[in-house]
Design a protein around this motif. Structure first.
Motif, PDB file in Angstrom:
ATOM      1  N   TRP A   1      11.922 -48.452  -0.360  1.00 27.61           N
ATOM      2  CA  TRP A   1      13.035 -48.471   0.604  1.00 27.61           C
ATOM      3  C   TRP A   1      13.286 -49.891   1.111  1.00 27.61           C
TER       4      TRP A   1
ATOM      5  N   ASP B   1      23.979 -49.541   4.974  1.00 29.33           N
ATOM      6  CA  ASP B   1      23.347 -49.828   3.682  1.00 29.33           C
ATOM      7  C   ASP B   1      21.935 -49.245   3.620  1.00 29.33           C
ATOM      8  N   LYS B   2      21.171 -49.351   4.711  1.00 30.32           N
ATOM      9  CA  LYS B   2      19.817 -48.806   4.716  1.00 30.32           C
ATOM     10  C   LYS B   2      19.826 -47.283   4.577  1.00 30.32           C
TER      11      LYS B   2
ATOM     12  N   ASN C   1      20.744 -46.403   0.975  1.00 31.97           N
ATOM     13  CA  ASN C   1      19.597 -46.555   0.080  1.00 31.97           C
ATOM     14  C   ASN C   1      18.585 -45.422   0.262  1.00 31.97           C
TER      15      ASN C   1
ATOM     16  N   ARG D   1      22.003 -49.345  -8.388  1.00 35.71           N
ATOM     17  CA  ARG D   1      21.571 -49.969  -7.140  1.00 35.71           C
ATOM     18  C   ARG D   1      22.769 -50.367  -6.291  1.00 35.71           C
TER      19      ARG D   1
ATOM     20  N   THR E   1      14.917 -52.112  -2.326  1.00 39.61           N
ATOM     21  CA  THR E   1      15.740 -51.308  -3.232  1.00 39.61           C
ATOM     22  C   THR E   1      16.386 -52.157  -4.325  1.00 39.61           C
ATOM     23  N   HIS E   2      16.428 -53.464  -4.150  1.00 38.37           N
ATOM     24  CA  HIS E   2      16.996 -54.341  -5.181  1.00 38.37           C
ATOM     25  C   HIS E   2      15.980 -54.676  -6.271  1.00 38.37           C
TER      26      HIS E   2
END
Length: 340
Positions: A21, A65-66, A69, A35, A24-25
């Motif tokens: 987490w 964004d968090k 993801n 992604r 994630t990239h």
């Protein structure tokens, strides 16, 4: 704390999910083409050696964004069959999650629970309600204390039974409980091989390609069982000696509890003394004479013989000592002759 993900089968699994987490990239649990954030490499030249070093910079992400993801990780093949639970403790964060998930085409698996816990909210008077039971994060069982009764029943079952057999294949089981699952229901004594129950749960499920089951019905009592709970009890029983000892270890009383217990014992002793005084009849008490009736000549015994507490009236006169006159006898010198 605004959001919490629980329900991992082990600490290692929780650490894997946490790292995925946060990165994630870079994580391999998400395909590069799906992604939401891509890795950006930066080149840095060392001032000492002059060599160029490539580093992957973590991209900046906002709250949306968090959460996006997180939704992507929960749908990943590595975590989608885990019995995970997502708990939100902040109402504004939960609203962002609901808005985000409503726009997603792919939905989460039905077995993953997403709830909002408002137990920590302020009351109308502006003060926190008095907690009767642990709430919020404090209500989470992080020490396996919920498995104490199940471990006790499993121990009694394996020690008292003469012959153990599987409820599915009806073959014998290991006397030590290895690779044996126990139904958590108190009124059910069904024991199964881990392979037999896993195959039965997978056959009853909708996903035929799955390897690890998620839930199913007990072959003995037909109760809905979670696979992670059965495996946790088995892991604690076979490999969690340290955790089991911590569960059954007697808790030491704190200083506050010890003071409260001492106060309760003192109050009980005082109550018992009062009951004993009330039980003695008043006629049994001896009448003490008044101070004027005490004979002076009789000796009075005192517990404290200090001079300050002695009274002159109670002193006995010292006996008189008689002294006789000395008698001088005649000396023999009178008869001595005088030499000239």
């Amino acid at each position: 704390m605004t959001c919490l993900v629980t329900g991992f089968p082990s600490k290692i699994a929780a650490l894997q999910f946490e790292w995925a987490w946060q990165n994630t990239h870079l994580t391999r649990h998400i395909a590069p083409d799906t992604r939401l954030t891509q890795a950006k490499s930066t080149v840095r030249i060392s001032p000492k050696s002059g060599r160029a070093r490539k580093r992957t910079a973590r991209p900046r992400m906002c709250l949306t964004d968090k959460l996006a993801n997180l939704h992507l990780l929960l749908r990943a093949s590595s975590f989608e069959r885990w019995p995970l639970k997502v708990i939100f403790y902040a109402e504004d964060i939960h609203r962002v999650w609901v808005k985000l998930t409503s726009q997603q085409i792919e939905k989460l698996r039905p077995g993953i629970e997403v709830n909002f816990d408002d137990s920590s909210k302020f009351s109308a008077a502006g003060e926190l309600d008095e907690p009767v039971a642990p709430k919020g994060i404090h209500a989470l069982d992080v020490g396996y204390t919920g498995f104490k009764e199940r471990l006790e029943r499993s121990k009694i079952t394996f020690e008292s039974a003469d012959w153990l057999h599987c409820a599915i294949c009806h073959k014998g089981l290991s006397s030590g409980g290895a690779l044996t699952l126990v139904c958590p229901d108190e009124d059910c004594a069904a024991l199964t091989h881990i392979e037999c129950l896993s195959a039965r749960f997978l056959q009853a499920g909708s996903n035929r390609e799955a390897i690890v089951p998620t839930s199913g019905n007990c072959p003995g009592c037909a109760t809905k069982l979670q696979w992670v709970d059965l495996v946790k009890e088995l892991s604690l029983r076979m490999r969690g000696e340290k955790e089991v000892n911590a569960i059954f270890k007697k808790r030491r009383r704190t200083k506050k509890q010890a003071d409260a217990a001492a106060a309760d014992e003192a109050s009980e002793e005082s109550a018992e003394d009062e009951e004993m005084d009330d039980a003695i009849p008043q006629d049994d008490w001896h009448e003490l004479p008044e101070s004027s009736d005490v004979d002076i000549d009789e000796p009075v015994m005192r517990s404290d013989p200090s001079p300050a507490l002695k009274s002159k009236a109670f002193k006995r006169p010292a006996p008189a000592t008689s002294y006789s006159k000395p008698v001088i006898e005649d000396s023999d010198w009178d008869k001595a002759e005088v030499l000239a």
